[in-house]
Scaffold this motif. Structure first.
Motif, PDB file in Angstrom:
ATOM      1  N   ILE A  39       9.135  -7.456   4.330  1.00 33.60           N
ATOM      2  CA  ILE A  39       8.650  -8.258   5.408  1.00 33.60           C
ATOM      3  C   ILE A  39       9.592  -9.111   6.263  1.00 33.60           C
ATOM      4  O   ILE A  39       9.442  -9.030   7.595  1.00 33.60           O
ATOM      5  CB  ILE A  39       7.812  -9.347   4.838  1.00 33.60           C
ATOM      6  N   ILE A  81      12.297   0.422  -6.795  1.00 33.78           N
ATOM      7  CA  ILE A  81      11.276   1.477  -6.708  1.00 33.78           C
ATOM      8  C   ILE A  81      10.331   0.947  -5.406  1.00 33.78           C
ATOM      9  O   ILE A  81      10.128   1.675  -4.527  1.00 33.78           O
ATOM     10  CB  ILE A  81      10.368   1.411  -7.865  1.00 33.78           C
ATOM     11  N   TYR A  82      10.100  -0.228  -5.274  1.00 29.40           N
ATOM     12  CA  TYR A  82       9.344  -0.775  -4.387  1.00 29.40           C
ATOM     13  C   TYR A  82      10.130  -0.712  -2.953  1.00 29.40           C
ATOM     14  O   TYR A  82       9.403  -0.145  -2.059  1.00 29.40           O
ATOM     15  CB  TYR A  82       9.250  -2.302  -4.250  1.00 29.40           C
ATOM     16  N   ILE A 107       9.236  -6.737  -1.899  1.00 26.48           N
ATOM     17  CA  ILE A 107       8.070  -6.590  -0.666  1.00 26.48           C
ATOM     18  C   ILE A 107       8.439  -7.948   0.502  1.00 26.48           C
ATOM     19  O   ILE A 107       8.351  -7.697   1.560  1.00 26.48           O
ATOM     20  CB  ILE A 107       6.959  -7.290  -1.337  1.00 26.48           C
ATOM     21  N   ALA A 108       8.998  -9.038  -0.327  1.00 26.61           N
ATOM     22  CA  ALA A 108       9.469  -9.850   0.771  1.00 26.61           C
ATOM     23  C   ALA A 108      10.842  -9.708   1.500  1.00 26.61           C
ATOM     24  O   ALA A 108      10.673  -9.833   2.713  1.00 26.61           O
ATOM     25  CB  ALA A 108       9.970 -11.391  -0.041  1.00 26.61           C
ATOM     26  N   GLN A 153      11.120  -6.583   8.817  1.00 31.55           N
ATOM     27  CA  GLN A 153      10.133  -6.266   9.754  1.00 31.55           C
ATOM     28  C   GLN A 153      10.146  -7.455  10.951  1.00 31.55           C
ATOM     29  O   GLN A 153      10.247  -7.006  12.155  1.00 31.55           O
ATOM     30  CB  GLN A 153       8.434  -6.111   9.224  1.00 31.55           C
ATOM     31  N   ARG A 184       9.916   2.931  -1.755  1.00 31.69           N
ATOM     32  CA  ARG A 184       8.564   3.216  -1.072  1.00 31.69           C
ATOM     33  C   ARG A 184       8.166   2.558   0.230  1.00 31.69           C
ATOM     34  O   ARG A 184       7.237   3.091   0.982  1.00 31.69           O
ATOM     35  CB  ARG A 184       7.397   2.802  -2.427  1.00 31.69           C
ATOM     36  N   GLN A 185       8.933   1.541   0.507  1.00 36.71           N
ATOM     37  CA  GLN A 185       8.768   0.986   1.885  1.00 36.71           C
ATOM     38  C   GLN A 185       9.735   1.874   2.760  1.00 36.71           C
ATOM     39  O   GLN A 185       9.899   1.418   4.222  1.00 36.71           O
ATOM     40  CB  GLN A 185       9.365  -0.363   1.906  1.00 36.71           C
ATOM     41  N   ARG A 186      10.502   2.749   2.181  1.00 37.92           N
ATOM     42  CA  ARG A 186      11.398   3.605   3.245  1.00 37.92           C
ATOM     43  C   ARG A 186      12.292   2.840   3.644  1.00 37.92           C
ATOM     44  O   ARG A 186      12.881   2.822   4.968  1.00 37.92           O
ATOM     45  CB  ARG A 186      10.419   4.271   4.608  1.00 37.92           C
TER      46      ARG A 186
END
Lengths: 309, 309
Positions: free
Chosen positions: B303, B22-23, B299-300, B306, B26-28
Motif C-alpha cells: 500500500i 510470499i505476500y 500488505i502495508a 502504491q 503475490r503482489q508482484r
C-alpha cells in the motif's frame, strides 16, 4: 440449573478461534469452544489458498479440517451451537446459546469472524437460492454454461471469477470504484480465463427475474445511465460484516462495526473479554493474521487469569 | 557500481521474513530477501512444534523447510548474506551486505529476528563450544550420560530439558525468579522425565573448568550463599536479543532493544521502513504470530508503494 464453569470460553471455530483453543489447552486452561461450524468463511473460499505459510496450495476446507483435527487432539470441550448473548455477572461472564444452554466463564475470547455483507438492493432477498449466492464454492457448479455477474472487484470478487470460470460461459465483475482493487496476481489469473469482463464505476440497483434471476440493473456512475445485464447468477462479494450480535455494551465498535481490541493482546474495554480475528479491528483479513491474533488473545487470557486469581 | 533496485528488500529468512516474501511476490513487487540462513532460531528448537496451526507436530527444521520451499515457488530474488548497514538516500534505501554488495530499495521490511542472549558471567565466552551451548538441538547429543545445567526456567529452558532428557543423566534448571515461568504442559513433561531438578531463586555467578566445563557457581538468592553444581554442560536459555545492529537512527527502540513498530502494519518511524516478527515490540514470540506480522508488513508495504508512486 447449575451451568458449567470454565476458565475460558472461545466463541468461534475459524482460524483465530481454533488457534486460541490450541494455545489455551496447552496452557491447561479449562476451555470451552462454541461454534456453529468448523467450516466458516475460509472453508467457503472457492480458490486454492497459497499464502498460508507451510502449505504451498490447499483448499480452505482442507486447511480448516487440519486446524480442527489439531484442536481436537487437545483437552478442550466443544459445543456445536451459536451464542445468543454474553452477559457479565460480577467478575464472571455468562454465555447463553441459541438452544438456551448456559455456560459461565472467567474469561472470553470472541473470534466469531464475519458474515457476507448483503447488497441491500431490491430483489436480493427474494432470489436468495434462486440465483443470488454468497458462496461460490457452494453454488458455482450450479451455473455450468451460464452467464453470471459478480458484485465486487476486490480479491474476493476476482477469486470468485477464477473459480467460476471453470463452469460458466461468461462472467461480469461489477466494481463500484473507478478501478478493481484485487491483487495483480488475481487480476492476471482472471484475465487469462478469457471469460471475465470487468465493469467499473458501476452501482447495482436491482435484481430481476421470474422464478429465478434473469437480469441485473446497474447505474453507470459516469454517464448516470441505468444499464442491464442478462445473467442467471449473482454472486455477492462486497466484503463482510463482523458477527457481533451477541455482544453489546461490553465492547466498543469502530466505524466498520468491528470490535475495538488492543492489537498486542486482543484486550477489549472489559477486563477478561478478548477479541481476535476478522471480528476485530485488525485491518488486513488473512488466515495467518487471524491465527496469530488468536494465539495472542489466548496468551493474554492466560496471563489475565493468573493475575486475577 | 550500479546496484540493483527493488520495490522491497526483506531482511531475514525466518517465519516473518518468509511470510512477507510470499505476500510481496503475490503482489508482484520486485522483491529481494536477504538472509544468512533459512534455518534461524526456530530451526534450532529442540522439541516438536505443536502449536503452529495446520501441523499437529513438526520439527522447527521441517516447518522452516516447508516455508522456504513455498517462498521459492514465487518470483523473488534471494541473497544469502548478512546485512551490514541500511542507509537512507532521499526517499530510497541503500542496503549494504557483509560482503560489500549494495542494493537499493523503495521500501524495507526488517524481519531479522533475535539471537540468543548471553549470560555475561565469567567463564561463559571461554567455554563456548567446550561445554557452553546456546543450541540444545545442535549440541544435546554430545552430552550422553552426563550432568548438565540449563540456565533459565521459561518455556525455552523446559523444552531444552525435555529434549536433553533423551541423552543426559541429570538436568538442573536454574531459574532466577521464585518460580519457573514455563507452561504447565512443559513443566509436566519435564517432570515426567525423572531427570530434572528445578532450582529457583538462583543467580549464576561463574562457569569453571580446565579444558572443558566442570562446575557452575550460583548464588542462592534467599540464603545469599554461593553454591556449586558439578556439571559438564551449560545450556543458556534466557531469551534473546533483537538482531538490529545494521539499523540505527532510522527506527526507535523500546527498553528491550526491540524495534518500535505499529502493530497493525509494522510501520516504523521512517516512512517505507517496516518491521515484523521477533525483532519488533510484539510481546509474544511465536511462529504463527511472527508469520501474521510478516503478512501485515508486506500488505502495508504494498500500500505504501502504491501511494508513494
Amino acid at each position: 440449573m447449575a451451568s458449567e464453569f470454565y476458565d475460558l470460553v472461545i466463541v468461534g471455530g475459524g482460524p483465530a478461534g481454533i488457534t486460541a483453543g490450541i494455545y489455551a489447552a496447552r496452557q491447561r486452561l479449562k476451555t470451552l469452544l462454541i461454534t456453529k461450524t468448523f467450516a466458516g468463511q475460509i472453508a467457503r473460499k472457492a480458490v486454492a489458498i497459497e499464502n498460508y505459510p507451510g502449505f504451498e496450495s490447499t483448499s480452505g476446507l482442507d486447511l480448516m479440517q487440519k486446524f480442527e483435527t489439531q484442536l481436537k487432539k487437545h483437552k478442550i470441550d466443544i459445543e456445536m451451537n451459536s451464542v445468543k448473548e454474553i452477559r457479565k455477572n460480577g467478575k464472571e461472564f455468562i454465555i447463553l446459546t441459541a438452544t438456551r444452554k448456559e455456560f459461565q466463564a472467567r474469561s472470553i475470547i470472541i473470534a466469531s469472524g464475519a458474515d457476507p455483507r448483503p447488497l441491500e438492493v431490491p430483489g436480493e432477498k427474494e432470489f436468495i437460492g434462486k440465483g443470488v449466492s454468497y458462496c461460490v464454492a457452494c453454488d458455482g457448479p450450479l451455473y455450468v454454461g451460464k452467464k453470471v455477474v459478480i458484485i465486487g472487484g476486490g480479491n474476493a470478487g476476482f477469486e470468485a471469477a477464477i473459480s467460476l470460470s471453470h463452469y460458466v460461459e461468461k462472467i461480469y465483475i461489477l466494481e463500484h470504484g473507478s478501478e478493481a482493487k484485487a491483487d495483480k496476481e488475481n487480476q492476471e489469473k482472471a484475465g487469462k480465463t478469457g471469460k471475465v469482463e470487468v465493469i467499473t464505476s458501476a452501482a447495482i440497483e436491482k435484481i430481476e427475474g421470474e422464478n429465478f434471476v434473469s437480469k441485473v440493473l446497474y447505474q453507470d456512475l459516469k454517464s448516470k445511465e441505468t444499464k442491464a445485464l442478462n445473467v442467471e447468477g449473482v454472486f455477492v462479494e462486497i466484503g463482510s460484516q463482523p458477527a457481533t450480535s451477541f455482544v453489546k455494551d461490553l465492547v466498543d465498535f469502530n466505524e466498520k462495526d468491528e470490535i475495538v481490541a488492543d492489537p498486542y493482546t486482543g484486550k477489549t474495554k472489559t477486563p477478561g473479554l478478548f477479541a481476535a480475528g476478522d471480528v476485530d479491528n485488525v485491518p488486513y483479513k488473512q488466515v495467518v493474521i487471524a491465527a496469530g491474533e488468536g494465539a495472542k488473545a489466548a496468551i493474554a487470557a492466560s496471563i489475565y487469569l493468573q493475575n486475577s486469581n
